[in-house]
Design an enzyme around this catalytic site. Structure first.
Site, PDB file in Angstrom:
ATOM      1  N   CYS A   1       0.812  -1.224   0.000  1.00  0.00           N
ATOM      2  CA  CYS A   1       0.000   0.000   0.000  1.00  0.00           C
ATOM      3  C   CYS A   1       0.847   1.277   0.000  1.00  0.00           C
ATOM      4  O   CYS A   1       0.453   2.285  -0.588  1.00  0.00           O
ATOM      5  CB  CYS A   1      -0.984   0.002   1.156  1.00  0.00           C
TER       6      CYS A   1
ATOM      7  N   ASP B   1      -7.648   5.725  -0.913  1.00  0.00           N
ATOM      8  CA  ASP B   1      -7.264   4.499  -0.217  1.00  0.00           C
ATOM      9  C   ASP B   1      -6.834   3.444  -1.231  1.00  0.00           C
ATOM     10  O   ASP B   1      -7.599   3.088  -2.123  1.00  0.00           O
ATOM     11  CB  ASP B   1      -8.456   3.993   0.600  1.00  0.00           C
TER      12      ASP B   1
ATOM     13  N   HIS C   1      -6.238   0.234  -0.678  1.00  0.00           N
ATOM     14  CA  HIS C   1      -6.383  -1.134  -0.174  1.00  0.00           C
ATOM     15  C   HIS C   1      -7.418  -1.978  -0.897  1.00  0.00           C
ATOM     16  O   HIS C   1      -7.499  -3.185  -0.645  1.00  0.00           O
ATOM     17  CB  HIS C   1      -6.708  -1.094   1.325  1.00  0.00           C
TER      18      HIS C   1
END
Length: 504
Positions: A130, A390, A392
């Site tokens: 990430c 984000d 993820h």
């Protein structure tokens, strides 16, 4: 990803990590096939590794696929600032402009099903990559500023215009106007493209080209394969955890090794210090095959500043500084996140302590804006959040070698936000300067933004002269200075620190 339920392990996992989610720690044995025995046991271990990767990818897809569609609630009375632009969501024009600007940001997430990473059998970065993804997003924003016109937005959300459409064969009479031209080929003719349409097509081509540079393919200059390969010189490999500081140096090496961007360089600050002469040296570095012997600047520069804004928690002293930096047009974002959960910060909702800058097109609506500003100031104390992308959510790999490959999965429709107090203190702040004059303006603007913390200890500084080490040989420093915390100078414990950062 909760380490206790993941397929990997962390040798130094502490009890506090039980509630830290979204991270998968892989040992060297789980990613290095050289340690596997040849034969049946080796094949079984490799199959188990593939199964674990699939389970991790599925978990991230389920978890973040659900949360991704849960829209964050934004206070319409509180202004939103994103990478140097301000928006009042209570105004329709601002809401639309904010939507288009956010959707235009490049969103780079976990991917699954790509070619095996060098030296291992991993075909996904889910659970460990990430920070590499947030680093990619920051670099992509810098490339957009470098290659696109100011305030460019992705045209996908705009309806097609007739200028860009093929029309059926219907030849006009000879005395028809000169606005028609015929396209080579059977039974097709089209209109002359307007200037705006030609520019849009050119920008769409550049946009697709930039996206392809970040594709998950061994040949791409900024894809995960290349970044993992460059990380080996820093002692990292696929499956390891990459901190924001390490990623900053990996990005510098990737841009230096790229043939696509000969007029761009990346500078990484050392010990929270940006040495001006080192940056200017990059500006004056001639292009390959270009003229020599002159002081004409040839290169633009992306400046990355790794910092740590506290010990185990964010020092509230720096919240105002972070806001002011994100309000600058030269800022290209922050590689940061929550503890054990990397995010790409692009803005905030709330107000700065300085005079707010409004878009020029509200000069005729001064009364409306003034009333909205009063409401915004009243709400800022209770609505103080960071905006982020984000990485993820795990998506299937896109084959960027195909012509007209789909772009939708590289852009996010839903802006997310989180409280400043949840921000991890380890981060890397990015800036972009087109030329030497822009760099001087950047120094002035950033120094003004940092003045809030200057009374105690600045986040970072600009220094005249050169650094002691050559810029090409610099590595993340392990030196530790002191940080002002709770109005006292204390030594900060970095045993559980996110990265090898210099503490302020």
């Amino acid at each position: 990803m909760n380490p206790s339920s993941s397929s990997g392990r962390c040798d130094s996992q502490s009890p506090e990590d039980d509630h830290m989610d979204d991270w998968l720690y892989l040992s060297s044995d789980s990613v290095d096939p050289r340690g596997l025995e040849v034969g049946r046991d080796g094949r079984e271990s490799e199959d188990r590794g593939k199964l674990k990767s699939k389970l991790v990818s599925a978990w991230n897809s389920v978890k973040y696929g659900w949360s991704l569609k849960q829209k964050s609630h934004f206070n319409k009375s509180s202004p939103v600032t994103m990478l140097g632009h301000s928006y009042l969501l209570s105004l329709q024009l601002d809401r639309e402009h904010f939507r288009r600007s956010f959707t235009s940001l490049l969103w780079l997430t976990y991917r699954r099903g790509f070619t095996k990473l060098g030296g291992c059998s991993l075909t996904t970065d889910s659970g460990w990559g990430c920070v590499l993804r947030t680093g990619q997003m920051l670099l992509a924003q810098g490339l957009f500023l470098h290659l696109m016109p100011p305030d460019w937005t992705w045209s996908s959300s705009l309806p097609l215009v007739k200028d860009d459409m093929d029309l059926p064969e219907n030849r006009p009479p000879a005395d028809a106007g000169s606005g028609w031209s015929f396209v080579e080929g059977p039974k097709k003719r089209g209109r002359k493209l307007s200037l705006g349409s030609c520019l849009d097509r050119r920008m769409d081509f550049t946009h697709r080209r930039v996206v392809s540079w970040f594709g998950d393919h061994p040949s791409t200059p900024f894809g995960v394969h290349q970044l993992v390969e460059l990380g080996k010189s820093s002692g990292k490999k696929a499956g390891d955890w990459y901190g924001p500081s390490i990623v900053a140096h990996i990005l510098r090496k990737a841009v230096a090794a790229s043939v696509e961007l000969p007029n761009l360089a990346v500078y990484v600050a050392q010990d929270c210090t940006v040495y001006k002469e080192d940056v200017k040296r990059l500006f004056e570095r001639p292009l390959p095959g270009g003229p020599t012997g002159t002081s004409q600047p040839w290169k633009s520069v992306i400046i990355l500043v790794p910092v740590r804004l506290g010990g185990q928690d964010l020092n509230p002293t720096y919240i105002s500084c972070v806001k002011k930096l994100l309000a600058l047009k030269c800022c290209i974002g922050i590689i940061g996140g929550k503890p054990k959960h990397s995010l790409f910060f692009v803005g905030f909702q709330g107000t700065c302590t300085t005079l707010y800058r409004w878009p020029h097109y509200y000069s005729a609506q001064l009364l409306v804006v003034s009333c909205s500003l009063v409401l915004a100031l009243a709400c800022c104390a209770i609505d103080d959040h960071l905006l982020y992308l984000d990485p993820h959510y795990c998506q299937p790999t896109v084959d960027i070698t195909r012509e007209n490959f789909p772009l939708e999965s590289f852009h996010c429709k839903y802006p997310r936000k989180m409280a400043f107090t949840r921000m991890d203190p380890s981060c890397t702040i990015g800036f972009y300067a087109k030329g030497e004059k822009d760099f001087e303006a950047l120094c002035s603007d950033v120094n003004a933004a940092l003045s809030t913390s200057a009374e105690k200890y600045p986040m970072f500084i600009f220094a005249e002269g050169h650094s002691q080490e050559e810029e090409g040989n610099c590595t993340p420093s392990n030196n530790i200075t002191r940080i002002l915390r709770n109005n006292t100078l204390k030594r900060s414990d970095t045993n559980n620190s996110m990265d090898e950062f210099v503490l302020l």
